[in-house]
Design a protein around this motif. Structure first.
Motif, mmCIF file in Angstrom:
data_model
loop_
_atom_site.group_PDB
_atom_site.id
_atom_site.type_symbol
_atom_site.label_atom_id
_atom_site.label_comp_id
_atom_site.label_asym_id
_atom_site.label_seq_id
_atom_site.Cartn_x
_atom_site.Cartn_y
_atom_site.Cartn_z
ATOM 1 N N ILE A 156 0.837 -1.212 0.000
ATOM 2 C CA ILE A 156 0.000 0.000 0.000
ATOM 3 C C ILE A 156 0.867 1.255 0.000
ATOM 4 N N ALA A 157 1.980 1.222 0.723
ATOM 5 C CA ALA A 157 2.842 2.399 0.779
ATOM 6 C C ALA A 157 3.712 2.535 -0.466
ATOM 7 N N GLY A 158 3.728 1.540 -1.324
ATOM 8 C CA GLY A 158 4.604 1.572 -2.479
ATOM 9 C C GLY A 158 3.871 1.691 -3.790
ATOM 10 N N ASP A 159 4.400 0.976 -4.777
ATOM 11 C CA ASP A 159 3.907 1.125 -6.147
ATOM 12 C C ASP A 159 2.481 0.617 -6.308
ATOM 13 N N ILE A 160 2.133 -0.463 -5.580
ATOM 14 C CA ILE A 160 0.779 -1.017 -5.698
ATOM 15 C C ILE A 160 -0.250 -0.004 -5.196
ATOM 16 N N GLY A 161 0.048 0.663 -4.077
ATOM 17 C CA GLY A 161 -0.855 1.695 -3.582
ATOM 18 C C GLY A 161 -1.021 2.828 -4.580
ATOM 19 N N GLU A 162 0.063 3.156 -5.276
ATOM 20 C CA GLU A 162 -0.002 4.214 -6.296
ATOM 21 C C GLU A 162 -0.928 3.794 -7.443
ATOM 22 N N ARG A 163 -0.818 2.545 -7.858
ATOM 23 C CA ARG A 163 -1.662 2.063 -8.945
ATOM 24 C C ARG A 163 -3.124 1.980 -8.539
ATOM 25 N N LEU A 164 -3.383 1.606 -7.284
ATOM 26 C CA LEU A 164 -4.761 1.607 -6.792
ATOM 27 C C LEU A 164 -5.343 3.019 -6.810
ATOM 28 N N GLY A 165 -4.508 4.001 -6.444
ATOM 29 C CA GLY A 165 -4.970 5.383 -6.465
ATOM 30 C C GLY A 165 -5.357 5.831 -7.854
ATOM 31 N N HIS A 166 -4.582 5.441 -8.857
ATOM 32 C CA HIS A 166 -4.912 5.794 -10.231
ATOM 33 C C HIS A 166 -6.231 5.159 -10.660
ATOM 34 N N ALA A 167 -6.550 3.996 -10.047
ATOM 35 C CA ALA A 167 -7.808 3.321 -10.375
ATOM 36 C C ALA A 167 -8.979 3.868 -9.571
ATOM 37 N N GLY A 168 -8.738 4.824 -8.671
ATOM 38 C CA GLY A 168 -9.812 5.429 -7.897
ATOM 39 C C GLY A 168 -10.059 4.799 -6.549
ATOM 40 N N ILE A 169 -9.156 3.949 -6.094
ATOM 41 C CA ILE A 169 -9.319 3.288 -4.797
ATOM 42 C C ILE A 169 -8.364 3.921 -3.808
ATOM 43 N N MET A 170 -8.926 4.413 -2.708
ATOM 44 C CA MET A 170 -8.117 4.938 -1.609
ATOM 45 C C MET A 170 -7.919 3.815 -0.604
ATOM 46 N N ALA A 171 -6.669 3.540 -0.218
ATOM 47 C CA ALA A 171 -6.365 2.385 0.613
ATOM 48 C C ALA A 171 -5.442 2.767 1.754
ATOM 49 N N ALA A 172 -5.633 2.103 2.897
ATOM 50 C CA ALA A 172 -4.789 2.291 4.075
ATOM 51 C C ALA A 172 -4.755 0.998 4.854
ATOM 52 N N VAL A 173 -3.699 0.821 5.645
ATOM 53 C CA VAL A 173 -3.600 -0.295 6.592
ATOM 54 C C VAL A 173 -3.650 0.292 7.987
ATOM 55 N N ILE A 174 -4.584 -0.221 8.823
ATOM 56 C CA ILE A 174 -4.771 0.323 10.174
ATOM 57 C C ILE A 174 -4.589 -0.789 11.190
ATOM 58 N N ASP A 175 -4.183 -0.425 12.415
ATOM 59 C CA ASP A 175 -4.044 -1.413 13.472
ATOM 60 C C ASP A 175 -5.372 -1.591 14.191
ATOM 61 N N GLU A 176 -5.363 -2.400 15.282
ATOM 62 C CA GLU A 176 -6.612 -2.695 15.976
ATOM 63 C C GLU A 176 -7.222 -1.470 16.653
ATOM 64 N N ARG A 177 -6.454 -0.392 16.826
ATOM 65 C CA ARG A 177 -6.973 0.847 17.426
ATOM 66 C C ARG A 177 -7.245 1.908 16.358
ATOM 67 N N ALA A 178 -7.302 1.476 15.104
ATOM 68 C CA ALA A 178 -7.578 2.341 13.962
ATOM 69 C C ALA A 178 -6.454 3.319 13.679
ATOM 70 N N GLY A 179 -5.262 3.073 14.211
ATOM 71 C CA GLY A 179 -4.111 3.898 13.889
ATOM 72 C C GLY A 179 -3.566 3.545 12.522
ATOM 73 N N LEU A 180 -3.121 4.542 11.773
ATOM 74 C CA LEU A 180 -2.646 4.318 10.409
ATOM 75 C C LEU A 180 -1.249 3.687 10.416
ATOM 76 N N LEU A 181 -1.123 2.580 9.704
ATOM 77 C CA LEU A 181 0.182 1.940 9.522
ATOM 78 C C LEU A 181 0.758 2.237 8.142
ATOM 79 N N ALA A 182 -0.122 2.447 7.161
ATOM 80 C CA ALA A 182 0.305 2.806 5.810
ATOM 81 C C ALA A 182 -0.889 3.419 5.095
ATOM 82 N N ILE A 183 -0.630 4.301 4.121
ATOM 83 C CA ILE A 183 -1.707 4.962 3.384
ATOM 84 C C ILE A 183 -1.197 5.277 1.988
ATOM 85 N N ASN A 184 -2.051 5.092 0.971
ATOM 86 C CA ASN A 184 -1.580 5.432 -0.370
ATOM 87 C C ASN A 184 -1.784 6.926 -0.640
ATOM 88 N N ALA A 185 -1.165 7.405 -1.690
ATOM 89 C CA ALA A 185 -1.160 8.849 -1.954
ATOM 90 C C ALA A 185 -2.560 9.378 -2.247
#
Length: 781
Positions: free
Chosen positions: A177-206
């Protein structure tokens, strides 16, 4: 590093450098195979010189001379390595282990209670079968923990702790998600993030970072997801930064942790009115699912598959090129209705999630869990299904369970054999005493002989039980395997009959092995008889001996067979083969496929015990050409550190009549009565005691008996404890132990000098011979 360790390191480096210089100088004159061998030699010497071994005990430095152990440690030089001896104590560890865990030994490793229990099971499995593997989470990382048995004289377990990079799902998805795959998802219109059990952000795409900050492009890794999103009164989701006038969003989440555990989740957000999720065949959503490292599939409200990623196909055992219509198409007939009902129920409830145990058509014997979750905002997709490919984990669990069962059955067999030997000693002894009062031709003589004959047959069964439990006494010799086959070949031809052709093939360049020739002959005979019975209409039995180098063993890729040099014996028949469902059971005692009365089920279990006690390995196979094959691997004998065997002259026959005072200690009344009468008949004065305490009371006088005969295993005070107390007062007291357990096993557990052993069951003559021999040796000292 200690001084001894420094000297070892310096010597290793010098040895590596010298060896490298010599080999490099010869490379130009060598052919290609010679160059490869030279390079392998340089690598081995270099590994030996550069690895830093941390001694846990003074004895560890001596063990470095074991080349097998050093090579095993060298193979894992870049990961934590720990060597453990038979007593469970650490022998040595490399620098990586000490740096990682801050100490030497398993006590320094932060195992959970569950992983420590798995460690105990795997340790037993590795000692028995040569290797074991399990997974554990230590601190913040997952490890593949593998044990390999090494060394012949003083064997150890070499434990390697290899970081399991592929096992951490969350880490894989965070990087994606933090790398090239997250970038490609963003171009496709998908916003993506990885969160922990307390909803804290671990990674987020651009794409999501841009929308969540309304174009401010500020750092968001420390924010919580609920600070970025808000719900209005109608339950519509929006970004806080975009305000209430912004278009609503749709959010769905995928757990990344193991089933039933809290942990990171993948959160994907799309615009509510976007065409991205307008249908189940959406390419962007499918792209997201295909990138995830675990099996996922989408189903509609009727339970039909809309999409399946490759990981799901592999986990479900779906053949390449085919596409199932319903999830129930993957399972056996008995589970179809339950799976179909579960998918429809979760698809309608949307927000619920649960697991169901299923049995796949591809693996009907291994139930696995399917996770089903209701979804919202994914167009036609109403249910998200997840499968985990745990075939390797299941296989390892089955192997550990099988090894544990074989060990437990072996312990039971050894105990039964011990108790049964006591009974047989009484029966055989009383038969011998009665035969002394009868002569051939008497009416009872033949009946007594028949009872004695059947008792000896029963005694042979107990020896087979002891063989399976690896508690029999072996008389190993250095020998050539082809010689043993040649010795028994004439007997095999008679056993096989005229309808079975015997073919013997010997390879070249085979080294010596160290084993009991008589026991190896029994192994070959038992296997040949089984093969003959599998070829009722005749066929061919092929015995082939050949050498197996370490390189060839490595190419086999076996999880059980340690990498080393072996001499192999393969026995192949053209019979009916072994059913796959029985191939793991054939070495269990009393397991037989023969008709009632045509087999005891102890033949192959005896073979198994003899091979394992000889340090070897045995495998059953069904070759593609038909029939069955049994392959035995015996380690080659190096002879390092052993004294040459000295052939003793044959002992002269002993005079059975004797004299002297014998103290007899035996808790079994029947055995004690037979032994007392037998010794008395041969001229000895016998005093008896039923246990160790009673015997010590009889030894309180000033006069010592001429011989102490004692059982080993007795209640309250056992035989070795009795002997230790007796020799405090009478240091030169001759001792003869009698036991239903094997001499080899007892000598490993009894650290008393100048003692002799008489295995049960024994005859009156054997007891008299043993007593006379012990007294004669004591008089000669």
């Amino acid at each position: 590093m200690k001084a001894g360790g420094e000297r070892l390191l310096i010597a290793g480096v010098v040895l590596a450098a010298a060896g490298s210089a010599v080999v490099i100088g010869l490379l130009a004159a060598l052919p290609l195979p010679g160059i490869a061998a030279a390079i392998a030699l340089i690598a081995a010497l270099g590994a030996l010189g550069l690895i830093q071994i941390r001694d846990a005990t003074p004895a560890a430095r001596a063990s470095v001379a074991d080349w097998t152990m050093v090579r095993a440690v060298a193979d894992g030089e870049n990961v934590p390595v720990l060597l453990i001896n038979r007593d469970g104590h650490p022998v040595c560890a490399n620098q990586t282990f000490e740096s990682r865990f801050g100490g030497v030994g398993f006590a320094a490793v932060p195992f959970s209670d569950q992983d420590r229990a798995q460690l105990t099971i795997s340790t037993r499995f590795a000692w028995q079968n040569g290797s074991a593997t399990f997974n554990a989470r230590l601190g913040d990382r997952n490890f593949i923990i593998a044990a390999t048995r090494a060394g012949w004289d003083e064997p150890v377990l070499v434990w390697r702790f290899t970081p399991d990079e592929t096992y951490d799902r969350a880490a894989d998805v965070i990087g994606a998600i933090a790398g090239d795959i997250g970038e490609r998802l963003g171009h496709a219109g998908i916003m993506a993030a990885v969160i922990d059990e307390r909803a804290g952000l671990l990674a987020i795409n651009a794409a999501m970072a841009l929308r969540a900050t309304a174009g401010a492009r500020r750092e968001l890794n420390s924010n919580e997801l609920d600070e970025l999103l808000t719900l209005d009164d109608a339950g519509r989701l929006r970004f806080v930064a975009e305000g209430p006038a912004a278009a609503p969003l749709r959010l769905f989440q995928v757990p990344l942790a193991e089933e039933g555990q809290d942990g990171p989740r993948l959160a994907a957000i799309v615009d509510d009115d976007s065409a991205i999720v307008s249908a189940g065949g959406d390419e962007a959503l499918h792209t997201l699912l295909s990138m995830l490292p675990f099996g996922l599939a989408l189903a509609d409200r009727d339970g039909r598959f809309l999409y399946i990623n490759q990981a799901f196909m592999r986990a479900g055992g779906v053949p390449a090129g085919s596409m199932p219509v319903y999830p129930s198409d993957l399972v056996i007939a008995e589970d179809k209705a339950a799976v179909a009902d579960a998918v429809r129920r979760f698809a309608l409830s949307r927000s619920s999630q649960g697991d169901i145990a299923i049995r796949l058509k591809a693996r009907p014997d291994d139930p696995i869990a399917m996770t089903i979750a209701g979804t919202r905002g994914l167009g036609e997709a109403a249910a998200l299904l997840s499968l985990k490919d745990n075939s390797e984990e299941t296989r390892l669990q089955r192997e550990v369970a099988q090894a544990t069962k074989m060990q437990a059955v072996g312990q039971l067999a050894g105990g039964v054999a011990h108790d049964f030997n006591n009974i047989l000693t009484g029966i055989i002894g009383h038969c011998d005493l009665m035969l002394m009062r009868h002569s051939p031709g008497d009416s009872d003589y033949d009946d007594i002989q028949q009872v004695r004959l059947n008792s000896n047959r029963a005694a042979s069964l107990t020896r087979q039980l002891l063989a399976f439990s690896r508690q029999q006494t072996l008389r190993p010799q250095v020998l050539q395997l082809p010689d043993v086959v040649s010795e028994v070949s004439n007997l095999l031809k008679r056993l096989l009959g005229e309808t079975v052709e015997l073919v013997i093939q010997h390879g070249r360049g085979m080294a010596s092995v160290r084993a009991d020739p008589g026991q190896l002959e029994q192994v070959i005979v038992n296997l040949a008889v089984n093969a003959r019975d599998a070829m009722a209409d005749g066929g061919t039995l092929t015995l082939r001996t050949y050498a197996m180098s370490a390189a060839e063993v490595r190419r086999l890729g076996s999880d059980v067979l340690p990498i080393a040099d072996y001499v192999a014996l393969r026995m192949s028949d053209t019979g009916t083969g072994i059913p796959e469902e029985l191939i793991t059971k054939i070495f269990e005692p009393f397991f037989t496929t023969k008709e009632v009365g045509k087999g005891t089920g102890l033949g192959l279990s005896t073979v198994y015990g003899i091979v394992k006690q000889s340090g070897g390995f045995i495998f059953a196979e069904n070759p593609s050409a038909g029939g069955a094959s049994i392959v035995i691997y015996l380690p080659i004998h190096t002879g390092i550190g052993e004294q040459p065997e000295v052939t003793k002259p044959a002992d002269k026959p002993l005079e059975l009549w004797g004299q002297g005072h014998v103290l007899l200690v035996e808790d079994e009344d029947m055995v004690r009565a037979v032994a007392e009468r037998a010794l008395t008949r041969h001229g000895y004065t016998v005093t008896t005691a039923a246990n160790g305490e009673e015997a010590l009371e009889l030894l309180e006088g000033d006069e010592a008996p001429d011989l102490l005969i004692s059982d080993v295993v007795m209640p309250s005070m056992d035989g070795p404890t009795l002997v230790r107390h007796a020799r405090l007062k009478f240091p030169d007291l001759p001792v003869l132990f009698m036991s239903g357990y094997a001499e080899e096993q007892l000598r490993r557990s009894i650290d008393i000098d100048r003692v002799h052993f008489l295995p049960k069951p024994f005859s009156v003559k054997q007891l008299a011979e043993a007593a006379q021999k012990v007294l004669a040796e004591a008089a000669a000292e």
